[in-house]
Motif scaffolding. Structure first.
Motif: not given
Length: 546
Positions: A22-32, A322-340
């Motif tokens: 999966m680390k070699k895969v691109h999201i656009k391939e998945l949609f294709f 968990i997939w990102y944090n433990n396998f991709f070692k992403s360490e952080t995640e962000a939450i962006f509410p588009y509502d003031q």
């Protein structure tokens, strides 16, 4: 709860092998490869919320392995145990029943053979009567004037939740002005006092133990200022309310016992906005809207409790995290509410997640060798786009993001909201699919330009999109409960205790020891050279300012 090392499960080991592909895969391939990817990787909740997780580095096989991980770590058993009142907060020997606070059914819930729903509903009725008196103007201050301002004095869970919700539900706000004092910094209480009139202000002291240093320091300062204006005890009792489980200390402080609202030991601070801690919310939006907030959370509770895991929103989002944090070692995640109005939402779940799952000892009392809680952060609306989004698009770190937006705005002026929607959709599109340098030639960009490489955005940045019909008390309640349960599931799988916070307690204890030193500088100093050196310079600066 079962105590299982997740890294020793079959599914974890298979996920490690799967990650290599999966680390070699691109999201656009998945949609294709999957023209129905959105339908296959999204779910609808109550016809008021769509959760799209299609723009993630996952396949059906990824989800299968992650669901197997949930099965091997007995997540379903843990869910049942929490909802039924079993003691799952073992380090503090407590049940975890914030879900009971929004139990809208007639089903009893027992702790020590006692139906706690009777006490919960009794207190909810007390909150209803009290809030109606204040909102209607029946409750008067000591000079006979109506109450116009509410000041909540609390910190952590006694502050972040009520403040976040009152801000998010401002469109439902009545005439009362709601203020929050949390920081022990004297500036906070000073600035709030500039905005209020003591004669028309009601103070809510929110502290489970009635011992929290920051809260009680602020409360005692306010009490001193108030008693300078009017020393009569009866006047004090018209303006001070307590939310606490320590009735004795609240009464000793001067609060009438009828004006004390309970909090129970089985309600964790960061999960307590549904309880008496939510009194500022009810005062701000009224009883009916507060109950709708509870109902929305209850609906998500039922979804979480009864829906199969392959369609269970909190479970799926927890597993993807968990997939990102433990396998991709992403360490952080962000939450962006588009509502003031939801500008405090990311901050609230920064506490909710990091205080819950920021642990390094597992339930077997062993040091963990896997990643536990991620670093959570975020910002509202398009502000972040002109700030840190640059790093997400082109930086070297993988940062999974949640994007949240209502389809219907409370303030549909001109073309503002449709443009906001376009930014919401545009960012998730650009993050997923990028804009590599080969596409620039199609736009007339000169590939001989030596600087074109700096415009290269490869995409492949994962996001979840949460589209809500409208931010109402009900939908907000569902959204909050969704994230609560996501955090819970991750804690179960990661084999940690999510409902204590001993690191926070250590920081408090250290501060108390240092305060003793600061109050008695002649006391023998036993701190490290850094702390001791800073104490000396603090004393020097303080003296030189005279």
């Amino acid at each position: 709860m079962k105590n299982i090392n997740p890294t020793e499960t079959k599914s974890w080991k298979k996920l490690q092998e799967h990650f290599k592909d999966m680390k070699k895969v691109h999201i656009k391939e998945l949609f294709f490869d999957d023209k129905n990817r959105f339908n296959n990787f999204s779910t609808i909740f109550n016809n008021k919320m769509v959760v799209d997780f299609s723009k993630n580095l996952i396949t059906n096989y990824t989800i299968k392995l992650l669901l197997n991980l949930a099965k091997e770590t007995f997540v379903s058993n843990a869910i049942e145990e929490m909802f039924s009142g079993k003691i799952i907060n073992l380090t503090e020997n407590r049940a975890v029943l914030h879900t009971a606070l929004r139990n809208r059914s007639s089903k009893p819930i027992y702790i020590n053979q006692k139906n706690i729903m009777l006490e919960i509903n009794k207190n909810l009725e007390k909150m209803k009567i009290f809030s109606k008196k204040v909102i209607s103007g029946e409750w008067k201050g000591y000079t006979g004037k109506i109450i116009t301002d509410i000041v909540n004095i609390g910190i952590g869970g006694s502050h972040l939740g009520p403040e976040m919700v009152t801000e998010a539900l401002k469109p439902y706000k009545n005439k009362l002005n709601i203020h929050f004092i949390s920081n022990i910094d004297g500036t906070h209480v000073t600035e709030v006092f500039k905005k209020i009139n003591l004669e028309q202000t009601l103070f809510i002291i929110s502290s489970k133990t009635f011992l929290t240093q920051e809260t009680m320091t602020n409360a005692n300062t306010i009490k001193k200022w108030f008693m300078t204006s009017t020393p009569k005890k009866i006047n004090f009792q018209k303006h001070f309310i307590a939310v606490s489980m320590n009735i004795k200390l609240a009464v000793d402080f001067g609060i009438h016992k009828n004006n004390i609202f309970p909090v129970w030991s089985w309600v964790g601070g960061r999960y307590s906005l549904w309880s008496s801690v939510g009194l500022p919310i009810m005062l701000s939006i009224g009883y009916k809207n507060f109950v709708n907030l509870l109902k929305g959370a209850y609906d998500m509770d039922q979804h979480f409790l009864k829906t199969k895991f392959n369609k269970n929103i909190p479970v799926l989002l927890a597993l993807i995290g968990i997939w990102y944090n433990n396998f991709f070692k992403s360490e952080t995640e962000a939450i962006f509410p588009y509502d003031q109005y939801m500008h405090k939402f990311s901050l609230y779940f920064q506490q909710g997640n990091m205080e819950s799952n920021g642990k390094s000892i597992d339930r077997n009392k062993k040091l963990v060798k896997w990643k536990t809680g991620p670093i959570v952060w975020g910002e509202s609306g398009t502000n972040g786009q002109h700030s840190f989004y640059q790093l997400i698009h082109q930086g070297t770190r993988l940062i999974p993001c949640d994007f949240i937006i209502p389809a219907i705005s409370h303030n549909s002026i001109n073309d503002h909201h449709i443009k906001l929607i376009s930014h919401f959709l545009g960012q998730t599109y650009a993050l997923a699919f990028g804009d590599d340098s080969n596409n620039f030639s199609k736009k007339g960009t000169n590939l001989n330009d030596s600087f074109h490489i700096f415009k290269n955005c490869v995409g492949n940045k994962p996001t979840n999109s949460i589209l809500i019909k409208k931010i109402t008390p009900s939908t907000l309640g569902s959204l909050i409960a969704l994230y609560e349960h996501k955090i819970f599931v991750q804690g179960i799988i990661l084999n940690i205790f999510s409902f204590d916070q001993w690191g926070v307690e250590l920081g408090k204890d250290s501060s108390k020891k240092i305060l003793q030193q600061l109050l008695d500088i002649k006391r023998k100093n036993s701190f490290d050279s850094s702390t001791s050196g800073l104490i000396k310079f603090y004393e020097f600066f303080k003296k030189s300012n005279k």
